[in-house]
Design a protein around this motif. Sequence first.
Motif, mmCIF file in Angstrom:
data_model
loop_
_atom_site.group_PDB
_atom_site.id
_atom_site.type_symbol
_atom_site.label_atom_id
_atom_site.label_comp_id
_atom_site.label_asym_id
_atom_site.label_seq_id
_atom_site.Cartn_x
_atom_site.Cartn_y
_atom_site.Cartn_z
ATOM 1 N N LEU A 34 0.812 -1.217 0.000
ATOM 2 C CA LEU A 34 0.000 0.000 0.000
ATOM 3 C C LEU A 34 0.844 1.264 0.000
ATOM 4 O O LEU A 34 0.577 2.209 -0.750
ATOM 5 C CB LEU A 34 -0.919 -0.005 1.221
ATOM 6 N N LEU A 35 1.893 1.314 0.817
ATOM 7 C CA LEU A 35 2.652 2.547 1.018
ATOM 8 C C LEU A 35 3.945 2.630 0.210
ATOM 9 O O LEU A 35 4.487 3.714 0.044
ATOM 10 C CB LEU A 35 2.988 2.713 2.505
ATOM 11 N N ALA A 36 4.439 1.488 -0.262
ATOM 12 C CA ALA A 36 5.677 1.484 -1.049
ATOM 13 C C ALA A 36 5.520 0.565 -2.255
ATOM 14 O O ALA A 36 6.213 -0.442 -2.387
ATOM 15 C CB ALA A 36 6.854 1.045 -0.184
ATOM 16 N N PRO A 37 4.592 0.887 -3.150
ATOM 17 C CA PRO A 37 4.330 0.016 -4.298
ATOM 18 C C PRO A 37 5.472 0.065 -5.316
ATOM 19 O O PRO A 37 6.368 0.902 -5.223
ATOM 20 C CB PRO A 37 3.051 0.593 -4.893
ATOM 21 N N GLY A 38 5.377 -0.838 -6.287
ATOM 22 C CA GLY A 38 6.369 -0.861 -7.359
ATOM 23 C C GLY A 38 7.405 -1.936 -7.141
ATOM 24 O O GLY A 38 7.268 -2.804 -6.280
ATOM 25 N N ALA B 296 3.518 1.254 14.644
ATOM 26 C CA ALA B 296 2.867 1.251 13.335
ATOM 27 C C ALA B 296 3.089 2.560 12.583
ATOM 28 O O ALA B 296 3.384 2.568 11.382
ATOM 29 C CB ALA B 296 1.371 0.973 13.499
ATOM 30 N N VAL B 297 2.943 3.684 13.287
ATOM 31 C CA VAL B 297 3.111 4.987 12.631
ATOM 32 C C VAL B 297 4.559 5.185 12.200
ATOM 33 O O VAL B 297 4.835 5.658 11.084
ATOM 34 C CB VAL B 297 2.655 6.122 13.572
ATOM 35 N N ALA B 298 5.507 4.832 13.067
ATOM 36 C CA ALA B 298 6.915 4.975 12.705
ATOM 37 C C ALA B 298 7.263 4.109 11.499
ATOM 38 O O ALA B 298 8.020 4.522 10.605
ATOM 39 C CB ALA B 298 7.812 4.598 13.888
ATOM 40 N N THR B 299 6.692 2.910 11.444
ATOM 41 C CA THR B 299 6.931 2.023 10.301
ATOM 42 C C THR B 299 6.337 2.618 9.031
ATOM 43 O O THR B 299 6.986 2.627 7.971
ATOM 44 C CB THR B 299 6.316 0.642 10.570
ATOM 45 N N ALA B 300 5.111 3.119 9.123
ATOM 46 C CA ALA B 300 4.456 3.703 7.958
ATOM 47 C C ALA B 300 5.209 4.933 7.444
ATOM 48 O O ALA B 300 5.396 5.097 6.232
ATOM 49 C CB ALA B 300 3.013 4.073 8.303
ATOM 50 N N VAL B 301 5.636 5.782 8.360
ATOM 51 C CA VAL B 301 6.381 6.980 7.960
ATOM 52 C C VAL B 301 7.691 6.589 7.276
ATOM 53 O O VAL B 301 8.098 7.196 6.277
ATOM 54 C CB VAL B 301 6.653 7.882 9.187
ATOM 55 N N THR B 302 8.348 5.569 7.811
ATOM 56 C CA THR B 302 9.588 5.093 7.199
ATOM 57 C C THR B 302 9.345 4.624 5.771
ATOM 58 O O THR B 302 10.123 4.934 4.853
ATOM 59 C CB THR B 302 10.189 3.937 8.030
ATOM 60 N N VAL C 225 11.578 7.207 3.369
ATOM 61 C CA VAL C 225 12.913 6.709 3.027
ATOM 62 C C VAL C 225 13.054 6.612 1.510
ATOM 63 O O VAL C 225 12.204 6.019 0.845
ATOM 64 C CB VAL C 225 13.165 5.328 3.669
ATOM 65 N N PRO C 226 14.094 7.207 0.943
ATOM 66 C CA PRO C 226 14.270 7.128 -0.511
ATOM 67 C C PRO C 226 14.746 5.736 -0.937
ATOM 68 O O PRO C 226 15.297 4.979 -0.134
ATOM 69 C CB PRO C 226 15.348 8.178 -0.790
ATOM 70 N N GLY C 227 14.519 5.413 -2.196
ATOM 71 C CA GLY C 227 14.989 4.137 -2.713
ATOM 72 C C GLY C 227 13.857 3.252 -3.180
ATOM 73 O O GLY C 227 12.691 3.668 -3.244
ATOM 74 N N ASP C 228 14.196 2.004 -3.510
ATOM 75 C CA ASP C 228 13.192 1.078 -4.032
ATOM 76 C C ASP C 228 12.375 0.476 -2.897
ATOM 77 O O ASP C 228 12.699 0.659 -1.716
ATOM 78 C CB ASP C 228 13.863 -0.015 -4.867
ATOM 79 N N PRO C 229 11.279 -0.251 -3.216
ATOM 80 C CA PRO C 229 10.419 -0.827 -2.165
ATOM 81 C C PRO C 229 11.155 -1.760 -1.208
ATOM 82 O O PRO C 229 10.798 -1.834 -0.027
ATOM 83 C CB PRO C 229 9.358 -1.582 -2.975
ATOM 84 N N ILE C 230 12.186 -2.461 -1.704
ATOM 85 C CA ILE C 230 12.921 -3.378 -0.835
ATOM 86 C C ILE C 230 13.620 -2.606 0.281
ATOM 87 O O ILE C 230 13.536 -2.958 1.458
ATOM 88 C CB ILE C 230 13.948 -4.186 -1.649
ATOM 89 N N LEU C 231 14.325 -1.536 -0.095
ATOM 90 C CA LEU C 231 15.020 -0.727 0.909
ATOM 91 C C LEU C 231 14.038 -0.125 1.897
ATOM 92 O O LEU C 231 14.271 -0.123 3.112
ATOM 93 C CB LEU C 231 15.822 0.373 0.218
ATOM 94 N N LYS C 232 12.921 0.408 1.400
ATOM 95 C CA LYS C 232 11.916 0.991 2.274
ATOM 96 C C LYS C 232 11.365 -0.043 3.257
ATOM 97 O O LYS C 232 11.219 0.217 4.454
ATOM 98 C CB LYS C 232 10.761 1.548 1.426
ATOM 99 N N ALA C 233 11.072 -1.245 2.723
ATOM 100 C CA ALA C 233 10.477 -2.287 3.557
ATOM 101 C C ALA C 233 11.425 -2.726 4.658
ATOM 102 O O ALA C 233 11.025 -2.887 5.821
ATOM 103 C CB ALA C 233 10.083 -3.484 2.691
ATOM 104 N N VAL C 234 12.694 -2.919 4.321
ATOM 105 C CA VAL C 234 13.674 -3.362 5.314
ATOM 106 C C VAL C 234 13.902 -2.271 6.358
ATOM 107 O O VAL C 234 14.032 -2.549 7.556
ATOM 108 C CB VAL C 234 14.985 -3.767 4.631
#
Length: 428
Positions: free
Chosen positions: A242-246, A375-381, A385-394
């Motif tokens: 939902l928050l870091a698609p692609g 949850a909020v800190a995770t969502a904001v991250t 956070v710049p970069g691809d979905p993998i970097l954002k998710a980790v």
Amino acid sequence: MTGDRELAKETGRSAGKIGVSLLVAIGLGYVLTLLATRWLGPENSKVFLSFWGILMGLGSALSPLEQELSRQSAVAALDGGRAGRPALRALTIGAVTVAVVAVVTLVVPVLSDRLYAGNTALGVIVLCGAISFACQFAARGLLVGQQRIRPYSWLVIAEAAVRVVVLFGIVAAGLTGLTSFAIAAAAGSFAWLLFVRPVTGLVDPHAEGEGWGPVTARILILMAGAGLTASVITGYPAMVSLLAPGGSDADVGVLFATLTVSRVPLLLLSPLQALAVPTVVRLSGTAEGMHRLRRLLALGAVGTVVLGVVGALVGLLIGPWLVELLYGAKFVAQGWWVAWMVWGAVVLTALQLMTAVLVARKQANKVLVTWAVVAVATAVTLLVVPGDPILKAVAGLAAGPTLGLAVVLVFVLRRPGNLPAGSNVTVG
């Protein structure tokens, strides 16, 4: 002093028995997710893992029901009685709440498409499994609150074992489609039917107690906190989508599969949480017990950091090899993914156990605040956070739980005041 020693021995014995059942259940729990993911492949397993996340997420949201009923049962046991009508009210509230959520995911087209790929059968399975989960968590709470550790441990094992038995039956029949795997996943939530007899004797439906108002408010607040918890554990793949698609579907599928393996033990932590609640109730009855509890919590925080660092290093070194071993050559993970996943999993383990302390103190608002921070800190991250979905998710896996640990330590280490024996007064 002697009483505290006896309590420590009793708690140790109970934890040992439950620990063995947890190890067995964790081992059995891996069977379903591993076989289903390997069979479906990196891309197609995304739908199954999404379904799994919703089903187990609703189950995780019901974990406060187990903790609350374990508290009620423990308090009643101290008075020589049984849990009464408040326990039945809590069960009703929990079952209705998850049923409403399941129906919404089923009937709202955009949610059904994203969560179940338009497969209505998956939504129906989630609905049935969620309602049954409410009964299962209620049964577990009543058992552990009355120190019925043996049937409780068998119920923990039975949940995972039923899934495996149904799974093998389905595979033997050649029914290896997505819906069949989903049925096997939901079958475990009906394991409580095997334990109806020992559970029914632990409730007195004629015993009065708290009315609908306070029980409803407390359960809904605790379930809201647990829902936030689920969003960063079982529901994390959905949050990322939902928050870091692609990104590459195959790479994201591998990340989700790796994450699922790292989080399976967290799904089975509720037995230890439920055990922690009556233990805190008993320790809170004396000043010496309170001092001992604070010392245990401080040592637990230090142990969490040490274990998290060691686990992250192990994940960095052998994580990719282990993922390929478990899922097959198509699943290629990176060591740094696994390292931060392990760190996040260890911290989330500590968070779940420490929030059980707040449940025992009836500080539901602080449980909600803790998981809201995570949850909020995770969502904001995920968003900033710049970069691809993998970097954002980790990055989200590490940042949210770490901040949440700092918050919960402030809550649990603060002296809550004088609590009379057998009580759970809300303080602070």
